[in-house]
Scaffold this active site. Sequence first.
Site, mmCIF file in Angstrom:
data_model
loop_
_atom_site.group_PDB
_atom_site.id
_atom_site.type_symbol
_atom_site.label_atom_id
_atom_site.label_comp_id
_atom_site.label_asym_id
_atom_site.label_seq_id
_atom_site.Cartn_x
_atom_site.Cartn_y
_atom_site.Cartn_z
ATOM 1 N N ASP A 15 -5.086 14.726 1.690
ATOM 2 C CA ASP A 15 -6.033 15.705 1.143
ATOM 3 C C ASP A 15 -6.071 16.994 1.964
ATOM 4 O O ASP A 15 -6.718 17.953 1.565
ATOM 5 C CB ASP A 15 -7.450 15.105 1.118
ATOM 6 C CG ASP A 15 -7.602 14.022 0.074
ATOM 7 O OD1 ASP A 15 -6.681 13.868 -0.743
ATOM 8 O OD2 ASP A 15 -8.630 13.332 0.088
ATOM 9 N N VAL A 30 1.930 10.548 -5.983
ATOM 10 C CA VAL A 30 2.094 11.706 -5.105
ATOM 11 C C VAL A 30 2.093 11.330 -3.624
ATOM 12 O O VAL A 30 2.477 12.125 -2.775
ATOM 13 C CB VAL A 30 1.059 12.835 -5.355
ATOM 14 C CG1 VAL A 30 1.043 13.271 -6.796
ATOM 15 C CG2 VAL A 30 -0.321 12.466 -4.870
HETATM 16 O O1 LIG Z 1 -7.191 4.101 -3.303
HETATM 17 P P1 LIG Z 1 -7.183 4.361 -1.841
HETATM 18 O O2 LIG Z 1 -6.070 3.708 -1.136
HETATM 19 O O3 LIG Z 1 -8.496 4.038 -1.228
HETATM 20 O O4 LIG Z 1 -6.909 5.897 -1.605
HETATM 21 C C1 LIG Z 1 -7.399 6.909 -2.418
HETATM 22 C C2 LIG Z 1 -8.049 7.980 -1.643
HETATM 23 O O5 LIG Z 1 -7.345 8.418 -0.517
HETATM 24 C C3 LIG Z 1 -7.406 9.830 -0.418
HETATM 25 O O6 LIG Z 1 -6.141 10.326 -0.650
HETATM 26 C C4 LIG Z 1 -7.880 10.256 0.932
HETATM 27 O O7 LIG Z 1 -7.025 9.778 1.911
HETATM 28 P P2 LIG Z 1 -6.433 10.680 3.082
HETATM 29 O O8 LIG Z 1 -6.982 10.072 4.302
HETATM 30 O O9 LIG Z 1 -4.944 10.581 3.026
HETATM 31 O O10 LIG Z 1 -6.887 12.091 2.918
HETATM 32 C C5 LIG Z 1 -8.356 10.291 -1.485
HETATM 33 O O11 LIG Z 1 -8.048 11.522 -2.071
HETATM 34 C C6 LIG Z 1 -8.307 9.170 -2.463
HETATM 35 O O12 LIG Z 1 -9.514 8.997 -3.094
#
Ligand SMILES: O=P(O)(O)OC[C@H]1O[C@](O)(COP(=O)(O)O)[C@@H](O)[C@@H]1O
Length: 534
Positions: free
Chosen positions: A306, A459
């Site tokens: 993010d 992504v």
């Molecule tokens: O479904 P998961 O594995 O919990 O991950 C989804 C979430 O991870 C994120 O990408 C955030 O993770 P980051 O730590 O990589 O920023 C969010 O945008 C998203 O909601």
Amino acid sequence: MALASNPKALRFIAPKQPGRNFSMNISVSCLPHSKSNLREYEKREKEASLPVEVKLSSPRKDIDFSDPNWKAKFQDDWDKRFRLPHITDILDIKPKPSPFSLKKSRTVPEDLNGDALDTWNGYVNNDDRALLKVIKYASPTSAGAEAECFGPDCSWIEQWVHRAGPRKEIYYEPKEVKAAIVTCGGLCPGLNDVIRQIVFTLDIYGVKNIVGIRFGYRGFFEKGLDEVPLSRKVVENINLAGGSFLGVSRGGGNISEIVDSIQARRIDMLFILGGNGTHAGAQAVHEECRRRKLKVSIIGVPKTIDNDILLMDRTFGFDTAVEEALRAINSAYIEARSAYHGIGLVKLMGRSSGFIAMHASLSSGQIDVCLIPEVPFKVDGPNGLLEHLERLIQDKGFAMICIAEGAGQELLQKSNATDASGNPVLSDSGVFIQQKIKRHFKEIGVPADLKYIDPTYMVRACRANASDAILCTVLGQNAVHGAFAGFSGITSGVCNTHYVYLPIPEVISAPRTVDPNSRMWHRTLTSTGQPDFI
Ligand SMILES: O=P(O)(O)OC[C@H]1O[C@](O)(COP(=O)(O)O)[C@@H](O)[C@@H]1O
Ligand SMILES: Nc1ncnc2c1ncn2[C@@H]1O[C@H](COP(=O)(O)OP(=O)(O)O)[C@@H](O)[C@H]1O
Ligand SMILES: [Mg+2]
């Protein structure tokens, strides 16, 4: 007279005229490029009939600008805040020369007489610094200045941070070091590149005992999750695949238990790859190690797809995620263009930060409406999203929307649920907008063919692109240099294209978000041509 472009509170700004100071601060709920807004602006300008001066809410409430020494005090405080914690703060340890040789890789520069300059060594000096902020704003009304400049005169203050890289002296004996790597949180392109570079660099220092902790912090306490021995040979090709070679996880763990495990395993250096939550954990581990007076270096490498970590140009994997998102946007675009009254809708990651959606919208050039968590919008009624879509369908025959998962959450039903790490589980903004659009066009009797693409996990489940691979390489190498230099409780980042070390608390004091007053968001609006939906 100029118009400040803040979507929420536009202000009338006029050049200051000597002897005619008058200030006003009027809230107008629309963007400057909307006609009604301009009319409102002209009307109020007429009413004011006097030159007006912008009255900014003080951007730095923490500083007493009436104190003549405020600058010196700020700088002193800054240096303290950005000082890097070091193991010699708690232990009396003498450094030794680094075995990480730089001279072998290049010829030592010569002076004008052709004699080798013995003083050159290529190491980074502990007093080297990089500037965090490089814009000098002339006025508090300059674009982007509101959050950045200091005081009513918009003073320039040097904000230095520590330069990253190999030091001439180290605080660990490489042959005795046990180094561990752990990857926490969600996936992100480039995790394997960072693991690989950490192992390579440790190997060059002469470290033989390198292990991977499996499935995030969980690997420290869950039975059956044995350490993975790592070597140059083991990690040689892991960058060719996405994901994490070590596995990731959210949630769990008690800091004291994790530090017990670090002690029991005799770990000297721990490299922790993760986002805001992971770094909060890393800081707590670092503090507990200090409390126990352990000679352990805890070094973070920021991982967040993010891009929501403060102070850094970007975090690794973000660029790749944007590039992958473009594939989804392009498919939606082809569908929308080819359909009669086609509407393409793409939902991208971004719980509380809209960087992926904003950058993907900007770079694709195919998006008419970009919706992000930081900018509220209205769906129904005059000036709403649906009205704008009707116009787009009428004018150009199709429309494209890119929405971040956290956008418009205030319009959706809250679940109050959290994931294992305590992050809020959001309602699905993409499905909500999809249903609203379908229902609306049915109700008004206009055919609309909506195609919704949610490439969320696509992504991030891919290998890093070229620019992210380089970023991972540098961040991974610098993490190891930071540990050997004796730092702990720091993270490795890039600021203004220069690689730096930052104390963990400074980068996680809040999630980084898109500033709706930033030039980048305004460029996005210029590119999409969207109005504000309020
Ligand atoms: O479904 P998961 O594995 O919990 O991950 C989804 C979430 O991870 C994120 O990408 C955030 O993770 P980051 O730590 O990589 O920023 C969010 O945008 C998203 O909601
Ligand atoms: N405030 C915190 N203190 C200690 N550990 C935390 C904290 N927040 C999250 N963690 C731990 O960090 C790991 C990753 O956190 P998470 O929020 O899922 O991902 P990210 O690091 O990407 O933000 C989890 O194992 C979680 O338990
Ligand atoms: Mg997080």
